[in-house]
Design an enzyme around this catalytic site. Sequence first.
Site, PDB file in Angstrom:
ATOM      1  N   HIS A 108       0.789  -1.233   0.000  1.00 54.13           N
ATOM      2  CA  HIS A 108       0.000   0.000   0.000  1.00 54.13           C
ATOM      3  C   HIS A 108       0.822   1.284   0.000  1.00 54.13           C
ATOM      4  CE1 HIS A 108      -0.216   0.140   4.730  1.00 54.13           C
ATOM      5  NE2 HIS A 108       0.973  -0.226   4.303  1.00 54.13           N
ATOM      6  N   HIS A 109       2.141   1.202   0.120  1.00 55.28           N
ATOM      7  CA  HIS A 109       2.959   2.424   0.153  1.00 55.28           C
ATOM      8  C   HIS A 109       3.478   2.842  -1.222  1.00 55.28           C
ATOM      9  CE1 HIS A 109       2.856   2.605   4.455  1.00 55.28           C
ATOM     10  NE2 HIS A 109       3.546   1.491   4.628  1.00 55.28           N
ATOM     11  N   ALA A 110       3.375   1.992  -2.229  1.00 56.94           N
ATOM     12  CA  ALA A 110       3.920   2.336  -3.543  1.00 56.94           C
ATOM     13  C   ALA A 110       3.107   3.458  -4.178  1.00 56.94           C
ATOM     14  CB  ALA A 110       3.925   1.108  -4.443  1.00 56.94           C
TER      15      ALA A 110
ATOM     16  N   ASP B 240      -0.794   5.272   2.491  1.00 59.35           N
ATOM     17  CA  ASP B 240      -0.597   6.527   1.758  1.00 59.35           C
ATOM     18  C   ASP B 240      -0.635   6.358   0.249  1.00 59.35           C
ATOM     19  OD1 ASP B 240       1.824   5.088   2.066  1.00 59.35           O
ATOM     20  OD2 ASP B 240       3.029   6.895   1.769  1.00 59.35           O
TER      21      ASP B 240
END
Length: 378
Positions: free
Chosen positions: A127-129, A168
């Site tokens: 989920h941070h990419a 994010d």
Amino acid sequence: MATTLFHDRYLEYDFGPEHPFSPVRQEMAMDLLNALGVPLDPEAPPVATRNDVRRVHSEPFVETVEAASDGTPPPEARSFGLNTGDVPVFEGMDAATRGLVGGTLHGARLIADEEATRVLQFGGGLHHAHRGRASGFCVYNDLSVAIDALREHDLRVAYVDVDVHHGDGVQHLHEEDPGVLTVSLHETGRALFPGTGHIEDIGAGPGRGFALNVPLAPFTESGSYLDAFEHVVPHTLQHFQPDVIVAQCGADAHFSDPLADLLLTTQAYERIFRRLLALADEHAGGRLLCTLGGGYQLDAVSRVWALLALVMLDCEIPDALPGAYRDRWEARLDDPLTPTLHDPEQDFEVDRQSSIETRNRRTSEQALEQVASHWHCA
């Protein structure tokens, strides 16, 4: 009963033996489920194509990932978030990441084509990419690729993230789309990577009001976390009325996790997973796609993800871990394992717990206040 997705290629997403985002986490959880006699019979999804990845990622970024995948990073790698301590390059990185993306995308397509209602993707959760940058152990964003595919079918998507870190990348990739609601419960960014996900962060442009963040205080215990979840998530889903829920089920809010400071137990995780199923039944026709995510204490993460599978497969929750499984992994890890799926009773002796609970309740109230005015104006 859920459709389960897994392939041995998932284990190739491997930053090396010293990196916390280890495929041993999945290997151990799968072995536990097999030892428990759980009828997984996972479906092997296809690998995502380059065009699939380009749904949400920029061409220069994809080119750089491909160039770095011989194990030799190009000079510009660091400007794309690669060749860092969090995201070191490794041979075969592009193909390994596309393997995970393919699983989550396949799950989305099964739901969109009405071939499945409940899908457990036993991997992914990156989920941070971001569109043009790797970050936080995440190269390509499988969740956003899947959400984009669901939106292509004109489905309204609610994304619920219970990883201890703010989701994010997913939020920012969809923050202007009013057909995507992102809800993230996480340890406050004032104390933890990636430093984002404040209550004022509610989306952008036509999507303003469709991102909701609940930054929780360090040392939040299970009761306060569950209170925040119940205060925010059902009400938000009731308003949004999604066609499908996509959930990132990171296990790093567990009290033993070495990279964060929340204090959830496996009992709390089981309640969260059951609530996600119930909320999907209530608001999304039962359509639910769950992925894995963070979680860095092997004993805890294997039990949390085993509970996720047991709940999604409607299996009875056993008490004790099988002895042969414990012997095998205690010898391999040279560390004792908790003998039961559920944690023994805990007393964390945290000072000012009542003030933490009060702060978290106020945070959840403020998070709803931030978005409610935009709902009323819609």
